[in-house]
Scaffold this active site. Structure first.
Site, mmCIF file in Angstrom:
data_model
loop_
_atom_site.group_PDB
_atom_site.id
_atom_site.type_symbol
_atom_site.label_atom_id
_atom_site.label_comp_id
_atom_site.label_asym_id
_atom_site.label_seq_id
_atom_site.Cartn_x
_atom_site.Cartn_y
_atom_site.Cartn_z
ATOM 1 N N HIS A 406 0.798 -1.234 0.000
ATOM 2 C CA HIS A 406 0.000 0.000 0.000
ATOM 3 C C HIS A 406 0.819 1.267 0.000
ATOM 4 O O HIS A 406 0.262 2.361 -0.017
ATOM 5 C CB HIS A 406 -0.938 0.030 1.212
ATOM 6 C CG HIS A 406 -2.164 -0.800 1.025
ATOM 7 N ND1 HIS A 406 -3.319 -0.305 0.462
ATOM 8 C CD2 HIS A 406 -2.415 -2.097 1.301
ATOM 9 C CE1 HIS A 406 -4.223 -1.260 0.414
ATOM 10 N NE2 HIS A 406 -3.698 -2.370 0.911
ATOM 11 N N LYS A 601 -9.307 13.901 3.995
ATOM 12 C CA LYS A 601 -8.446 12.712 4.051
ATOM 13 C C LYS A 601 -7.573 12.842 5.276
ATOM 14 O O LYS A 601 -7.527 13.901 5.900
ATOM 15 C CB LYS A 601 -7.606 12.599 2.779
ATOM 16 C CG LYS A 601 -6.889 13.911 2.382
ATOM 17 C CD LYS A 601 -6.157 13.775 1.062
ATOM 18 C CE LYS A 601 -7.011 13.958 -0.175
ATOM 19 N NZ LYS A 601 -6.998 12.812 -1.070
ATOM 20 N N ARG A 602 -6.883 11.771 5.644
ATOM 21 C CA ARG A 602 -5.967 11.864 6.769
ATOM 22 C C ARG A 602 -4.987 13.019 6.563
ATOM 23 O O ARG A 602 -4.559 13.284 5.448
ATOM 24 C CB ARG A 602 -5.179 10.544 6.931
ATOM 25 C CG ARG A 602 -5.984 9.457 7.583
ATOM 26 C CD ARG A 602 -6.433 9.834 8.974
ATOM 27 N NE ARG A 602 -5.331 9.798 9.910
ATOM 28 C CZ ARG A 602 -5.218 8.956 10.930
ATOM 29 N NH1 ARG A 602 -6.172 8.075 11.171
ATOM 30 N NH2 ARG A 602 -4.177 9.007 11.733
ATOM 31 N N LYS A 607 0.277 14.261 1.700
ATOM 32 C CA LYS A 607 -1.001 14.606 1.062
ATOM 33 C C LYS A 607 -1.150 16.114 0.847
ATOM 34 O O LYS A 607 -2.053 16.575 0.161
ATOM 35 C CB LYS A 607 -2.174 14.088 1.911
ATOM 36 C CG LYS A 607 -2.291 12.551 1.916
ATOM 37 C CD LYS A 607 -3.445 12.103 2.805
ATOM 38 C CE LYS A 607 -3.606 10.595 2.877
ATOM 39 N NZ LYS A 607 -4.364 10.026 1.731
ATOM 40 N N THR A 712 -8.601 6.752 -2.835
ATOM 41 C CA THR A 712 -9.915 6.247 -3.226
ATOM 42 C C THR A 712 -10.975 7.338 -3.106
ATOM 43 O O THR A 712 -12.022 7.244 -3.729
ATOM 44 C CB THR A 712 -10.341 5.047 -2.355
ATOM 45 O OG1 THR A 712 -10.102 5.353 -0.985
ATOM 46 C CG2 THR A 712 -9.587 3.789 -2.749
ATOM 47 N N LYS A 716 -14.485 8.558 -5.287
ATOM 48 C CA LYS A 716 -15.815 8.851 -4.740
ATOM 49 C C LYS A 716 -16.338 10.186 -5.265
ATOM 50 O O LYS A 716 -17.510 10.305 -5.645
ATOM 51 C CB LYS A 716 -15.756 8.879 -3.208
ATOM 52 C CG LYS A 716 -15.303 7.580 -2.566
ATOM 53 C CD LYS A 716 -15.001 7.787 -1.076
ATOM 54 C CE LYS A 716 -14.237 6.605 -0.484
ATOM 55 N NZ LYS A 716 -13.641 6.927 0.836
HETATM 56 C C1 LIG Z 1 -12.383 7.022 1.246
HETATM 57 C C2 LIG Z 1 -11.995 7.401 2.599
HETATM 58 C C3 LIG Z 1 -10.655 7.627 2.909
HETATM 59 C C4 LIG Z 1 -9.543 7.583 1.875
HETATM 60 O O1 LIG Z 1 -9.367 8.899 1.375
HETATM 61 P P1 LIG Z 1 -8.113 9.314 0.483
HETATM 62 O O2 LIG Z 1 -8.421 10.727 0.100
HETATM 63 O O3 LIG Z 1 -8.100 8.401 -0.688
HETATM 64 O O4 LIG Z 1 -6.917 9.201 1.332
HETATM 65 C C5 LIG Z 1 -10.325 7.953 4.207
HETATM 66 N N1 LIG Z 1 -11.275 8.074 5.159
HETATM 67 C C6 LIG Z 1 -12.570 7.883 4.888
HETATM 68 C C7 LIG Z 1 -13.570 8.045 5.987
HETATM 69 C C8 LIG Z 1 -12.980 7.530 3.614
HETATM 70 O O5 LIG Z 1 -14.277 7.320 3.363
#
Ligand SMILES: *Cc1c(COP(=O)(O)O)cnc(C)c1O
Length: 869
Positions: A406, A601-602, A607, A712, A716
């Site tokens: 990952h 995101k985190r 990032k 991911t 979305k």
């Molecule tokens: C999809 C999702 C992530 C992943 O987000 P990235 O922007 O791809 O790092 C993290 N946390 C939650 C709650 C998510 O639904």
């Protein structure tokens, strides 16, 4: 020296067989002619009791009321939303249980090949809405609940998120479970049942992140079934003695023994009866107390072992993409892999097949290196308990496991100190040394005299202390290795596992681009868009939600003005829904006529939320310098941030603090507040994502090229018609390939340039004032106290002034240029909406159904097993 251990005593104690019988009069008797004879002649009654619940509206109402009065022991005249939620959940659960039972019975009867997804994290979010969708019972339950005087929307809000994960990795696991069940694949998940999931994030008035525990099990959790009869013993510490009988076996004894108890979570497929299982382990003391200590009057000692056993599954480690080398974390990893393997082996043995057939009936996917101990653990079981010879054991192991990498970030690659491993898992350390020795002999044979290579490829990293390189162990112990997007998989092959590709051949190293489930990430989170799609395509959602490429048929409608109007209306409603959410949770009034710009995101330096907030400051300063007349021509913009920082990640927490304080200043500035506002929404979660994503016009995925393995949330957003601002990284690249580069706002340096740029930063640094005056100005404004005490932010600003490892100063100008392009593009509303429609229409590839089918076909060799309707 001879061993004192009697070889016959090794292995697990045999479990007493439970005496099971058939429920009298429940099943039909079958006579010689094959005719069924039902008990007491009541065929219809029994058949229905076995197979189906009535799911017409009056029956559902009866079932809900029944659960209120019996399961909950509450009165019909004094029910609140929480009670109504629980009763509805129990009623829905009845359906899941029947389907689950039927599915598991069929799997047992057919004993097909099975796959197991081992993940230390499952970020499931809420269940009720998803269960209703997948069962096809949404309308019936909506109506029933309404008749009973409640609103489904309010009831759904009562459910706590199951947040047993940090971010993308855990959410991916959840999407894959949904897709496995929907594709009718015999897949089980295995994880841990943490008492506390990811912490709840609070923001102090100064903008500091505070962490509170997440006691998600405080109320009863209707979605799990405790299996107090499914338990295994797990050993830690103690001694491992190699037997001196030439067998290669060893005896591991002494130390601490704890009990793993199973909890099952039902995973319904979408519009199918197939209902898979997620089995989560809870740790318990093997003995409640030590009788000897107890008798000696030392009560505290007596309960001590019970405390430390329960600690193993008490909390999810809140670190994303970093490792800490804590003993308890290693204990979690072994506890979970050992319990899962015992369970998998028992199920395999019940089929009566021989152990050498194991890989033909079992595939195990390792989600990152967290479950890598499963490799030496299966070796241990095969050799020490099943008495399989080493070569055969290794042959079995290396055809059973599959490893998904990952990340290539160095700080995220797991390594465990050898002394800790020797102490906690002495037998496994022996086995790892043996694997390493045999492996390096083979490397030496292929590359004689290449000592450098042996050092690079060894499972043991030299140093003080020596460390076990888990990614290398996962790699050589697996049948195939994959990354999670094309670029990332290529980086895995050419950087961290380059030597292994050369040695083992390229065909072992593949790619499976991540996906997301369109059930949760379109139909559930954006019901209006889902309805518009069904209406326009003249297709039931049960069809296109399971074949997402069908969205392509939306393309012609981009040129249909009436359709575009409806598309815009849906987006507007979603913005208003988000605004209501912000109003009720934070009390702010959001301008729903603005462009919504989202980064959720985190929090992590790679990032680059920093790049975003510096961009916001730049925009603020620019607007501030404009004449009032000029400002009126601007597109108003609202910027949303959400995300948690690891509690020990100081720089990431400082970024949150900066965002909150910039928001405080600019939202209150009368010169600019009509054109730019900024919100940090606390406690990012799956449920919050479900409100934010459908409301976005653009979202930001702006990692330094080569650092975001896939992402991911980018998928979305695009699935919901939001456009993407991003770097040429991870799955952004493949999204652009699908939706067309003209519909994506790319910027920044490309991955191959990164190494050289970093080298320049270190050996030929250029002062930031020269290199990027715009960014230098932003940093100076922060320093000078425009957003509160500048001194607080110095450590954060210095990460950019010195070293700038994540290349903000290299990408800032092109980032600002990309955001200007976004503004320009947004002025042409018609063209913008066309981009939005075309984006959604081209997202078929990113369904997790496609991804899970790739694993099933190209990795596991797994076939679907359909439960007949
Ligand atoms: C999809 C999702 C992530 C992943 O987000 P990235 O922007 O791809 O790092 C993290 N946390 C939650 C709650 C998510 O639904």
């Amino acid at each position: 020296m001879t061993s004192t251990i009697d070889p016959k005593s090794i292995g697990k104690p045999s479990r007493p067989r439970r005496h099971v019988r058939t429920l009298t009069g429940y099943l039909p008797e079958v006579d010689e002619s094959g005719k069924e004879k039902w008990p007491r002649g009541e065929e219809k009654v029994w058949k229905e009791a076995m197979r189906n619940l009535d799911n017409d509206v009056p029956s559902i109402e009866r079932s809900v009321v029944n659960h209120v009065q019996t399961s909950l022991a509450r009165q019909a005249y004094n029910l609140d939303d929480t009670g109504a939620y629980q009763a509805a959940a129990l009623s829905v659960r009845d359906n899941l249980i029947l389907n689950w039972n039927e599915t598991q019975l069929l799997y047992t009867k057919k004993s097909p090949k099975r796959a197991y997804y081992l993940s230390l994290e499952f970020l499931m979010g809420r269940t009720l809405d998803n269960a209703l969708l997948n069962l096809g019972l949404k309308d019936q339950y909506n109506e029933s609940v309404k008749h009973l005087g409640f609103s489904m929307e309010d009831i759904l809000e009562q459910e706590r998120d199951a947040a047993l994960g940090n971010g993308g990795l855990g959410r991916l696991a959840a999407c894959y479970l949904d897709s496995s069940a929907s594709q009718e694949l015999p897949v089980w998940g295995y994880g841990l049942r943490y008492q506390y999931g990811i912490f709840q994030q609070l923001i102090s008035p100064e903008g500091q992140q505070l962490e509170a525990p997440d006691p998600w099990l405080q109320n009863q959790n209707p979605w799990e079934l405790p299996r107090l009869d499914v338990t295994y013993e797990i050993r830690f510490y103690g001694n491992a003695e190699r037997l001196q009988d030439g067998s290669g076996r060893a005896a591991w004894h002494g130390g601490q023994e704890v009990l793993a108890v199973a909890y099952d979570v039902m995973i319904p497929g979408c519009y199918t009866k197939n209902t898979n299982n997620l089995r989560l382990w809870e740790s318990k003391p093997k003995r409640g107390f030590d009788l000897n200590s107890f008798n000696a009057g030392d009560y505290e000692r007596a309960v001590e072992s019970s405390n430390s056993a329960a600690a193993i599954t008490s909390v999810l480690y809140p670190n994303d993409h970093t490792t800490f080398g804590k003993e308890l974390r290693l204990k979690q990893q072994y506890f979970w892999t050992a319990a899962s393997l015992q369970d998998i082996l028992r199920r395999f043995k019940n089929t009566g097949k021989t152990i050498t057939d194991f890989p033909d009936f079992v595939s195990i996917q390792l989600n990152d290196t967290h479950p890598t101990l499963a490799i030496p653990e299966l070796m241990r079981i095969l050799i020490d308990e099943e008495e399989v010879q080493w070569d055969m054991a290794w042959h079995i192991v290396t055809r059973t496991f599959f490893y998904t990498n990952h990340t290539v970030l160095p700080e995220a690659l797991e390594k465990w100190p050898v002394p800790l491993m020797e102490h906690l898992l002495p037998r496994h350390m022996q086995i790892i040394y043996d694997i390493n020795m045999i492996f390096l002999q083979a490397v030496e044979k292929k590359y004689p005299g290449d000592r450098d290579r042996l050092g690079r490829m060894s499972l043991i990293e030299e140093g003080f202390p020596k460390q076990v390189r888990m990614a290398f162990l996962a790699c050589i112990g697996s049948r195939k290795v994959n990354g999670v997007a094309e670029l990332h998989s290529e980086l895995v092959r050419t950087t961290i596992l380059k030597d292994f590709v050369e040695f083992e051949g390229i065909s072992k190293f593949g790619n499976v681009t991540n996906g997301i489930t369109p059930r949760r990430w379109l139909d559930q989170c954006n019901p209006e868009l889902s309805a518009l799609i069904s209406k326009t395509l003249k297709l039931e959602k049960s069809v296109w939600l399971k074949d997402l490429y069908k969205l392509k048929d939306l393309l012609p409608y981009a040129d249909d003005a009436e359709f575009r109007k409806q598309w815009v209306a849906v987006k507007q409603h979603n913005k208003e829904r988000l605004a209501r959410h912000v109003k009720t949770t934070l009390g702010f009034e959001v301008n729903t006529n603005a462009m919504f710009d989202v980064q959720i995101k985190r929090l992590h330096e790679y990032k680059r939320q920093n790049l975003n907030i510096f961009g916001v400051i730049h925009r603020y300063l620019t607007i501030k310098n404009m004449a009032p007349e000029e400002r009126k021509k601007l597109n108003p913009r609202v910027v949303f941030f959400a995300g948690k920082a690891a509690p020990g990640y100081w720089i990431a927490k400082l970024t949150i603090r900066l965002i909150v304080n910039v928001a405080r200043v600019i939202n209150a500035d009368p010169d600019t507040k009509d054109y730019l506002s900024l919100y940090f929404l606390p406690d990012y979660s799956v449920s919050l994502a479900e409100v934010l994503i459908p409301a976005s016009d653009i979202s930001q995925h702006i990692s330094t090229a080569g650092t975001e393995a896939s992402g991911t949330s980018n998928m979305k957003f695009c699935l919901n018609g939001g456009l993407l601002v991003g770097t040429v990284d991870g799955a952004n690249i493949e999204i652009a390939e699908e939706v067309g580069e003209t519909n994506v706002f790319f910027f920044g340096h490309l991955a191959p340039a990164v190494e050289e740029l970093r080298y320049q930063h270190v050996y030929h640094p250029v002062p930031i004032e020269e290199k990027c005056p715009a960014l230098a100005n932003v940093l100076n404004q922060v320093s000078s106290g425009v957003f509160g005490d500048g001194g607080v932010y110095e450590p954060l600003l210095n990460t950019i002034r010195q070293g700038d490892y994540y290349l903000l100063s290299d990408d800032f100008d092109s980032y600002i240029a990309a955001l200007d392009m976004v503004d320009k593009a947004y002025l042409d509303k018609t063209e913008w909406v066309k981009k939005s429609i075309r984006t959604t229409a081209n997202m078929g590839k990113f369904s997790s159904d496609r991804a899970i089918n790739e694993y099933a076909e190209s990795y596991w060799n797994l076939e679907s097993v359909k439960v007949p309707n």
